[in-house]
Scaffold this motif. Structure first.
Motif, PDB file in Angstrom:
ATOM      1  N   ALA A  65       0.864  -0.950  -0.158  1.00 50.86           N
ATOM      2  CA  ALA A  65       0.026   0.237   0.119  1.00 50.86           C
ATOM      3  C   ALA A  65       0.834   1.607   0.293  1.00 50.86           C
ATOM      4  O   ALA A  65       0.444   2.481  -0.585  1.00 50.86           O
ATOM      5  CB  ALA A  65      -0.975   0.072   1.450  1.00 50.86           C
ATOM      6  N   LYS A  66       1.874   1.180   0.653  1.00 51.57           N
ATOM      7  CA  LYS A  66       2.889   2.033   0.757  1.00 51.57           C
ATOM      8  C   LYS A  66       3.375   2.544  -0.262  1.00 51.57           C
ATOM      9  O   LYS A  66       4.509   3.586  -1.432  1.00 51.57           O
ATOM     10  CB  LYS A  66       3.884   2.425   2.038  1.00 51.57           C
ATOM     11  N   VAL A  67       4.527   0.945  -1.457  1.00 50.55           N
ATOM     12  CA  VAL A  67       5.481   0.580  -1.846  1.00 50.55           C
ATOM     13  C   VAL A  67       4.197  -0.028  -3.011  1.00 50.55           C
ATOM     14  O   VAL A  67       4.839  -1.324  -3.144  1.00 50.55           O
ATOM     15  CB  VAL A  67       6.731   0.814  -1.829  1.00 50.55           C
ATOM     16  N   SER A  68       4.553   0.067  -3.838  1.00 52.57           N
ATOM     17  CA  SER A  68       3.557  -0.789  -5.179  1.00 52.57           C
ATOM     18  C   SER A  68       4.410  -1.669  -5.678  1.00 52.57           C
ATOM     19  O   SER A  68       5.899  -1.024  -5.934  1.00 52.57           O
ATOM     20  CB  SER A  68       3.096  -0.301  -6.289  1.00 52.57           C
ATOM     21  N   VAL A  69       4.271  -2.894  -6.287  1.00 49.62           N
ATOM     22  CA  VAL A  69       4.934  -3.288  -7.190  1.00 49.62           C
ATOM     23  C   VAL A  69       5.399  -3.047  -7.995  1.00 49.62           C
ATOM     24  O   VAL A  69       6.912  -3.502  -8.382  1.00 49.62           O
ATOM     25  CB  VAL A  69       4.268  -4.995  -6.780  1.00 49.62           C
ATOM     26  N   ALA A  70       4.565  -2.425  -8.842  1.00 49.11           N
ATOM     27  CA  ALA A  70       5.368  -1.339 -10.572  1.00 49.11           C
ATOM     28  C   ALA A  70       6.426  -0.208  -9.654  1.00 49.11           C
ATOM     29  O   ALA A  70       7.486  -0.396  -9.962  1.00 49.11           O
ATOM     30  CB  ALA A  70       4.391  -0.592 -10.688  1.00 49.11           C
TER      31      ALA A  70
END
Length: 93
Positions: A65-70
């Motif tokens: 939620a804070k650092v997306s996979v993308a």
């Protein structure tokens, strides 16, 4: 077994040493630096997001939620979950 120490350089900021196996955020705090924002230190708040420009690293569990996979694919990580494998150049997220 000897633990290697790596240099962490912040684009437009300071530089500090970080032993392999230590989190970059904790090493920065220990060195007296304050370039990276400090929040929960637990991977959940997203306040310490940085982008790794150069170097190899591994990460601990981070909230997507804070650092997306993308974003992770672009080099964005939470400094509180960032472990250097060699010298790093990072920029503040």
């Amino acid at each position: 077994m000897r633990t290697e120490t790596h240099q962490i350089r912040i684009v437009g900021g300071g530089q500090f040493a970080c032993p392999e196996g230590e989190r970059v955020l904790i090493a920065m705090e220990r060195s007296g630096g304050n370039d990276i924002g400090v929040g929960c230190r637990g991977g959940g708040c997203g306040f310490c997001v940085v982008r790794v420009v150069e170097g190899e690293y591994r990460t601990g569990k981070m909230s997507t939620a804070k650092v997306s996979v993308a974003d992770q694919a672009k080099g964005y990580v939470l400094a509180c979950r960032l472990y250097p494998l060699n010298d790093l150049v990072i920029e503040i997220g």
